[in-house]
Design a protein around this motif. Sequence first.
Motif, PDB file in Angstrom:
ATOM      1  N   ASP A   1      -0.133 -14.675   2.487  1.00  0.00           N
ATOM      2  CA  ASP A   1      -0.912 -13.960   1.464  1.00  0.00           C
ATOM      3  C   ASP A   1      -2.212 -13.411   2.059  1.00  0.00           C
ATOM      4  OD1 ASP A   1       1.050 -14.700  -0.273  1.00  0.00           O
ATOM      5  OD2 ASP A   1      -0.195 -15.941  -1.576  1.00  0.00           O
ATOM      6  N   ALA A   2      -2.881 -14.233   2.879  1.00  0.00           N
ATOM      7  CA  ALA A   2      -4.153 -13.808   3.481  1.00  0.00           C
ATOM      8  C   ALA A   2      -3.939 -12.591   4.384  1.00  0.00           C
ATOM      9  CB  ALA A   2      -4.767 -14.954   4.279  1.00  0.00           C
ATOM     10  N   LEU A   3      -2.881 -12.621   5.189  1.00  0.00           N
ATOM     11  CA  LEU A   3      -2.595 -11.500   6.093  1.00  0.00           C
ATOM     12  C   LEU A   3      -2.319 -10.222   5.296  1.00  0.00           C
ATOM     13  CD1 LEU A   3      -2.125 -10.339   8.905  1.00  0.00           C
ATOM     14  CD2 LEU A   3       0.221 -11.202   8.816  1.00  0.00           C
ATOM     15  N   LYS A   4      -1.550 -10.372   4.229  1.00  0.00           N
ATOM     16  CA  LYS A   4      -1.223  -9.206   3.396  1.00  0.00           C
ATOM     17  C   LYS A   4      -2.510  -8.601   2.806  1.00  0.00           C
ATOM     18  CE  LYS A   4       1.856  -7.988  -0.394  1.00  0.00           C
ATOM     19  NZ  LYS A   4       2.104  -8.471  -1.717  1.00  0.00           N
ATOM     20  N   LEU A   5      -3.383  -9.466   2.296  1.00  0.00           N
ATOM     21  CA  LEU A   5      -4.652  -8.994   1.724  1.00  0.00           C
ATOM     22  C   LEU A   5      -5.530  -8.320   2.771  1.00  0.00           C
ATOM     23  CD1 LEU A   5      -5.913 -11.825  -0.683  1.00  0.00           C
ATOM     24  CD2 LEU A   5      -5.457  -9.448  -1.281  1.00  0.00           C
ATOM     25  N   LEU A   6      -5.579  -8.914   3.969  1.00  0.00           N
ATOM     26  CA  LEU A   6      -6.416  -8.342   5.031  1.00  0.00           C
ATOM     27  C   LEU A   6      -5.876  -7.011   5.530  1.00  0.00           C
ATOM     28  CD1 LEU A   6      -7.381 -11.588   6.982  1.00  0.00           C
ATOM     29  CD2 LEU A   6      -8.963 -10.040   5.817  1.00  0.00           C
ATOM     30  N   MET A   7      -4.557  -6.866   5.564  1.00  0.00           N
ATOM     31  CA  MET A   7      -3.980  -5.569   5.953  1.00  0.00           C
ATOM     32  C   MET A   7      -4.337  -4.495   4.916  1.00  0.00           C
ATOM     33  SD  MET A   7      -0.293  -6.792   7.381  1.00  0.00           S
ATOM     34  CE  MET A   7       0.410  -5.142   7.473  1.00  0.00           C
ATOM     35  N   GLU A   8      -4.250  -4.865   3.645  1.00  0.00           N
ATOM     36  CA  GLU A   8      -4.640  -3.914   2.582  1.00  0.00           C
ATOM     37  C   GLU A   8      -6.123  -3.553   2.718  1.00  0.00           C
ATOM     38  OE1 GLU A   8      -3.634  -5.986  -1.009  1.00  0.00           O
ATOM     39  OE2 GLU A   8      -1.467  -5.749  -0.694  1.00  0.00           O
ATOM     40  N   THR A   9      -6.942  -4.559   3.046  1.00  0.00           N
ATOM     41  CA  THR A   9      -8.379  -4.343   3.243  1.00  0.00           C
ATOM     42  C   THR A   9      -8.625  -3.391   4.410  1.00  0.00           C
ATOM     43  OG1 THR A   9      -8.824  -6.571   2.429  1.00  0.00           O
ATOM     44  CG2 THR A   9     -10.585  -5.520   3.676  1.00  0.00           C
ATOM     45  N   ALA A  10      -7.914  -3.615   5.530  1.00  0.00           N
ATOM     46  CA  ALA A  10      -8.072  -2.750   6.715  1.00  0.00           C
ATOM     47  C   ALA A  10      -7.689  -1.304   6.385  1.00  0.00           C
ATOM     48  CB  ALA A  10      -7.223  -3.282   7.867  1.00  0.00           C
ATOM     49  N   GLU A  11      -6.646  -1.134   5.571  1.00  0.00           N
ATOM     50  CA  GLU A  11      -6.228   0.220   5.176  1.00  0.00           C
ATOM     51  C   GLU A  11      -7.283   0.889   4.298  1.00  0.00           C
ATOM     52  OE1 GLU A  11      -2.174   0.531   3.739  1.00  0.00           O
ATOM     53  OE2 GLU A  11      -1.465  -0.884   5.259  1.00  0.00           O
ATOM     54  N   LYS A  12      -7.905   0.114   3.402  1.00  0.00           N
ATOM     55  CA  LYS A  12      -8.972   0.674   2.551  1.00  0.00           C
ATOM     56  C   LYS A  12     -10.169   1.086   3.399  1.00  0.00           C
ATOM     57  CE  LYS A  12      -8.079  -2.027  -1.644  1.00  0.00           C
ATOM     58  NZ  LYS A  12      -8.593  -3.204  -2.409  1.00  0.00           N
ATOM     59  N   VAL A  13     -10.547   0.228   4.356  1.00  0.00           N
ATOM     60  CA  VAL A  13     -11.686   0.525   5.241  1.00  0.00           C
ATOM     61  C   VAL A  13     -11.388   1.783   6.059  1.00  0.00           C
ATOM     62  CG1 VAL A  13     -12.983  -0.313   7.254  1.00  0.00           C
ATOM     63  CG2 VAL A  13     -12.561  -1.843   5.331  1.00  0.00           C
ATOM     64  N   LEU A  14     -10.160   1.903   6.551  1.00  0.00           N
ATOM     65  CA  LEU A  14      -9.760   3.099   7.313  1.00  0.00           C
ATOM     66  C   LEU A  14      -9.900   4.356   6.447  1.00  0.00           C
ATOM     67  CD1 LEU A  14      -8.420   4.412   9.864  1.00  0.00           C
ATOM     68  CD2 LEU A  14      -6.203   3.979   8.761  1.00  0.00           C
ATOM     69  N   ALA A  15      -9.452   4.266   5.194  1.00  0.00           N
ATOM     70  CA  ALA A  15      -9.539   5.429   4.287  1.00  0.00           C
ATOM     71  C   ALA A  15     -10.997   5.828   4.051  1.00  0.00           C
ATOM     72  CB  ALA A  15      -8.847   5.092   2.956  1.00  0.00           C
ATOM     73  N   VAL A  16     -11.878   4.835   3.884  1.00  0.00           N
ATOM     74  CA  VAL A  16     -13.309   5.121   3.680  1.00  0.00           C
ATOM     75  C   VAL A  16     -13.899   5.778   4.935  1.00  0.00           C
ATOM     76  CG1 VAL A  16     -15.598   4.065   3.335  1.00  0.00           C
ATOM     77  CG2 VAL A  16     -13.643   3.248   2.015  1.00  0.00           C
ATOM     78  N   ALA A  17     -13.512   5.237   6.101  1.00  0.00           N
ATOM     79  CA  ALA A  17     -14.019   5.781   7.379  1.00  0.00           C
ATOM     80  C   ALA A  17     -13.552   7.219   7.575  1.00  0.00           C
ATOM     81  CB  ALA A  17     -13.542   4.912   8.531  1.00  0.00           C
ATOM     82  N   LYS A  18     -12.284   7.481   7.260  1.00  0.00           N
ATOM     83  CA  LYS A  18     -11.772   8.858   7.430  1.00  0.00           C
ATOM     84  C   LYS A  18     -12.453   9.812   6.457  1.00  0.00           C
ATOM     85  CE  LYS A  18      -7.283   8.289   9.592  1.00  0.00           C
ATOM     86  NZ  LYS A  18      -5.823   8.322   9.458  1.00  0.00           N
ATOM     87  N   GLY A  19     -12.730   9.317   5.253  1.00  0.00           N
ATOM     88  CA  GLY A  19     -13.403  10.142   4.242  1.00  0.00           C
ATOM     89  C   GLY A  19     -14.831  10.475   4.647  1.00  0.00           C
ATOM     90  N   ALA A  20     -15.418   9.635   5.507  1.00  0.00           N
ATOM     91  CA  ALA A  20     -16.829   9.836   5.901  1.00  0.00           C
ATOM     92  C   ALA A  20     -16.957  10.842   7.036  1.00  0.00           C
ATOM     93  CB  ALA A  20     -17.425   8.504   6.330  1.00  0.00           C
ATOM     94  N   HIS A  21     -15.827  11.149   7.704  1.00  0.00           N
ATOM     95  CA  HIS A  21     -15.929  12.086   8.857  1.00  0.00           C
ATOM     96  C   HIS A  21     -15.986  13.528   8.374  1.00  0.00           C
ATOM     97  CE1 HIS A  21     -15.793   9.352  12.152  1.00  0.00           C
ATOM     98  NE2 HIS A  21     -14.710   8.741  11.687  1.00  0.00           N
TER      99      HIS A  21
ATOM    100  N   ALA B   1     -17.973  -3.197   0.206  1.00  0.00           N
ATOM    101  CA  ALA B   1     -17.840  -2.934  -1.237  1.00  0.00           C
ATOM    102  C   ALA B   1     -16.588  -2.119  -1.513  1.00  0.00           C
ATOM    103  CB  ALA B   1     -19.082  -2.196  -1.739  1.00  0.00           C
ATOM    104  N   ALA B   2     -16.306  -1.139  -0.634  1.00  0.00           N
ATOM    105  CA  ALA B   2     -15.111  -0.302  -0.812  1.00  0.00           C
ATOM    106  C   ALA B   2     -13.841  -1.126  -0.646  1.00  0.00           C
ATOM    107  CB  ALA B   2     -15.122   0.845   0.196  1.00  0.00           C
ATOM    108  N   ALA B   3     -13.915  -2.125   0.235  1.00  0.00           N
ATOM    109  CA  ALA B   3     -12.734  -2.952   0.508  1.00  0.00           C
ATOM    110  C   ALA B   3     -12.487  -3.976  -0.601  1.00  0.00           C
ATOM    111  CB  ALA B   3     -12.906  -3.667   1.836  1.00  0.00           C
ATOM    112  N   GLN B   4     -13.568  -4.400  -1.275  1.00  0.00           N
ATOM    113  CA  GLN B   4     -13.469  -5.363  -2.386  1.00  0.00           C
ATOM    114  C   GLN B   4     -12.613  -6.581  -2.031  1.00  0.00           C
ATOM    115  OE1 GLN B   4     -11.919  -2.654  -5.415  1.00  0.00           O
ATOM    116  NE2 GLN B   4     -13.888  -2.702  -6.449  1.00  0.00           N
ATOM    117  N   SER B   5     -12.958  -7.247  -0.941  1.00  0.00           N
ATOM    118  CA  SER B   5     -12.170  -8.414  -0.528  1.00  0.00           C
ATOM    119  C   SER B   5     -13.069  -9.602  -0.233  1.00  0.00           C
ATOM    120  CB  SER B   5     -11.348  -8.089   0.715  1.00  0.00           C
ATOM    121  OG  SER B   5     -10.723  -9.253   1.196  1.00  0.00           O
ATOM    122  N   SER B   6     -12.770 -10.724  -0.897  1.00  0.00           N
ATOM    123  CA  SER B   6     -13.521 -11.961  -0.629  1.00  0.00           C
ATOM    124  C   SER B   6     -13.271 -12.464   0.781  1.00  0.00           C
ATOM    125  CB  SER B   6     -13.108 -13.059  -1.614  1.00  0.00           C
ATOM    126  OG  SER B   6     -13.368 -12.637  -2.922  1.00  0.00           O
TER     127      SER B   6
END
Length: 406
Positions: A386-406, A327-332
């Motif tokens: 385009d897909a790679l660019k979107l997935l990299m942005e998604t990975a960065e969002k997931v990383l930010a959520v994970a760091k925020g949870a620590h 949900a945090a990543a918001q990526s189809s």
Amino acid sequence: MGGSSSSQQADQSETPTYFTQEELSKLKSEFETGGVEKIKPLLEKKVKELDNTELNIAVTGDSGAGKSTFINAMRGLRKQDEGAAAVGTTETTMEPTGYPHPNLPNVRYWDLPGIGSTRFTAGSYLKKMQLKKYDFFIIVAVNRFTENDAKLAKEIKRLGKEFYFVRSKIDADLDSMRQQQTTFDEDAEMEKIRSDCVSQLGKAGIPDPTVFLISSFKKNMYDFPHLIKSLGAGLPNVKESVFVLALPNLSVEIIRKKGEVLKKRIWMWAIISGGVGAIPVPGLSAACDMGILIAAVIDFRKCLCLNDAALRRLAEKTSKSVEELKAAAQSSLLEEITAQVIVRLRLGAVAVTVSAIEAALYVAPGVGSVFGAGSSFLMTYMILNDALKLLMETAEKVLAVAKGAH
């Protein structure tokens, strides 16, 4: 897709790092005599070779040095995760034990018993451990490096392989010192420990060694980030790209490095997708081999730690659910990948408006311009980019959520 056509041209004309000069010359001559169809088999072979490239990393050191914890840290696992190396057990095995990477099983970390913790003499140890099979070696110590460690390093050097000295559990040492001193200078204490390690190894015949001071529990601190960079830089190009893709997503920098590696594969996928397998897809302006598109996107997700198994491990680590992370990543692109998902996201939509002149700038390195506008090559290239660019942005969002949870 951002950037001017000239920057796109520069980006595409870079020599891909996993081709030898000889392979590039062959590609060029085959293309000139037989066009795209002639080079497809060569590219299919190269893609298969990249997928099957093995990387064997040896981690050695005496029992209690923290080898298992380090091996788990490099594979993005905790000790309770499936496939993790057992931590804190007394070393009983005299055999190397291999631990495959959870996403890329061709990458293996091998736990070797320390040269000083075995029944073998130094000579028989070197023979028994079959040192030639490993791409590089990490020699781990928790207190002092020994003469045996130096002996092993010399043998590794004789074989023409790289080795790295790692002093583990640095966080515990610094915490202990901090409690015993009224004024505490962490950097100064680290330099003292480093100097002591360098001095021990110097006396044992290793001049000017680099020693990395790390904690496997604090992978963004001390020398851990510097160690990761050094390990990759010491490998040949193809193996370096495999090593980068096998890293856990510890930082935005690592995610972007993975993106660079994956981007260099896109033109190969794009050329392979043209022709026989290409079929018209409603909503796209050109025929595409949808099977190749879906396989490539799934591969991107796996390498960027966005596949379900990696997200599940991350969720357990951060006490969040997989659903919360998604949900945090918001990526189809985290859903099941289908033709409908690709069409719905309008991936490659910009290809519809690209003129024939601009399309000619999308070139295969070493080969030259390959297709005009509206081609399957161009469409596949745009969609995957385009897909790679979107997935990299998604990975960065997931990383930010994970760091925020620590």
